[in-house]
Design a protein around this motif. Structure first.
Motif, PDB file in Angstrom:
ATOM      1  N   VAL A  20       0.454  -0.603   0.096  1.00 53.94           N
ATOM      2  CA  VAL A  20      -0.089  -0.091   0.219  1.00 53.94           C
ATOM      3  C   VAL A  20       1.240   1.325   0.086  1.00 53.94           C
ATOM      4  O   VAL A  20       0.114   1.812  -1.024  1.00 53.94           O
ATOM      5  N   ASP A  21       1.954   1.185   1.061  1.00 57.03           N
ATOM      6  CA  ASP A  21       2.830   2.295   0.193  1.00 57.03           C
ATOM      7  C   ASP A  21       3.394   2.994  -0.758  1.00 57.03           C
ATOM      8  O   ASP A  21       3.412   3.853  -0.629  1.00 57.03           O
ATOM      9  N   GLY A  22       3.679   1.349  -0.998  1.00 56.82           N
ATOM     10  CA  GLY A  22       4.447   1.164  -2.904  1.00 56.82           C
ATOM     11  C   GLY A  22       3.670   2.492  -3.506  1.00 56.82           C
ATOM     12  O   GLY A  22       3.471   3.365  -4.120  1.00 56.82           O
ATOM     13  N   LEU A  23       2.227   1.712  -3.704  1.00 59.84           N
ATOM     14  CA  LEU A  23       1.557   2.308  -4.274  1.00 59.84           C
ATOM     15  C   LEU A  23       1.161   3.496  -4.341  1.00 59.84           C
ATOM     16  O   LEU A  23       0.459   5.135  -5.409  1.00 59.84           O
ATOM     17  N   ARG A  24       0.716   3.850  -3.350  1.00 62.97           N
ATOM     18  CA  ARG A  24       0.451   5.260  -2.709  1.00 62.97           C
ATOM     19  C   ARG A  24       2.141   6.535  -3.666  1.00 62.97           C
ATOM     20  O   ARG A  24       1.467   7.263  -3.841  1.00 62.97           O
ATOM     21  N   GLN A  25       2.875   5.629  -3.365  1.00 61.77           N
ATOM     22  CA  GLN A  25       3.967   6.432  -3.552  1.00 61.77           C
ATOM     23  C   GLN A  25       4.016   6.622  -5.255  1.00 61.77           C
ATOM     24  O   GLN A  25       4.099   7.626  -5.833  1.00 61.77           O
ATOM     25  N   GLU A  26       3.363   5.768  -6.075  1.00 60.19           N
ATOM     26  CA  GLU A  26       3.714   5.365  -7.396  1.00 60.19           C
ATOM     27  C   GLU A  26       3.134   5.963  -7.625  1.00 60.19           C
ATOM     28  O   GLU A  26       2.634   7.099  -8.660  1.00 60.19           O
ATOM     29  N   LEU A  27       1.491   6.673  -6.763  1.00 59.39           N
ATOM     30  CA  LEU A  27      -0.183   7.310  -7.028  1.00 59.39           C
ATOM     31  C   LEU A  27       0.880   8.894  -7.252  1.00 59.39           C
ATOM     32  O   LEU A  27       1.087   9.843  -8.108  1.00 59.39           O
TER      33      LEU A  27
END
Length: 164
Positions: A20-27
């Motif tokens: 989830v942290d990775g997805l947020r960073q990618e967004l």
């Protein structure tokens, strides 16, 4: 025989938060976070003892952000409803619809800004980027669970065995 993977299940939830942290960073990197609603709605969910972990969101437009081919074309009735809710003149709906269909209706293209900005596939990019870390996190937990199962089976066969 039901598998008891308590170490793996525990690690799955930690891995979920990492994803989830990775997805947020990618967004954020892709500049898809105008309101942060999609980013804030991402949650990991481990389904009971099945060993399945999902990343869930209540925002249905995540597919359009991930792959613009899923985006639906402009609908004049929805635009009128939006204009009404914003207190804007409804008479401008045809012009907005025309603008959305002409300029913005072109095929979505990849573009870069400083050679590091990807505007599509935020989920796939995150998965590819984190697959090594996920494996690194889960491997020891799986090893511990396998060792526990072997220890348990040896105890069944020979109860007096000293196993560490």
């Amino acid at each position: 025989m039901r598998l008891n993977l308590k170490h793996t299940y525990k690690k799955l939830s930690k891995v979920g938060f990492m994803i989830v942290d990775g997805l947020r960073q990618e967004l954020k990197d892709q500049k898809h976070n105008a309101t942060h609603k999609l980013s804030n709605s991402l949650k990991p969910k481990v389904k009971g003892k099945s060993g399945v972990m999902d990343i869930i969101t209540s925002k249905l437009y995540w597919k359009a952000v991930n792959n613009p081919a899923f985006a639906k074309p402009a609908n004049i009735n929805q635009i009128k409803k939006w204009l009404s809710a914003k207190g804007l003149p409804i008479s401008s709906a045809p012009a907005i619809t025309k603008k959305l269909k002409s300029n913005y209706g072109k095929p979505y293209v990849y573009w870069t800004e400083g050679n590091n900005l990807r505007r599509t596939d935020f989920a796939g990019h995150t998965a590819r980027k984190l697959k090594g870390k996920v494996a690194e996190q889960l491997a020891p937990a799986i090893g511990d669970d396998v060792a526990d199962m072997i220890r348990k089976e040896i105890k069944k066969i020979k109860p007096t065995a000293q196993i560490s």
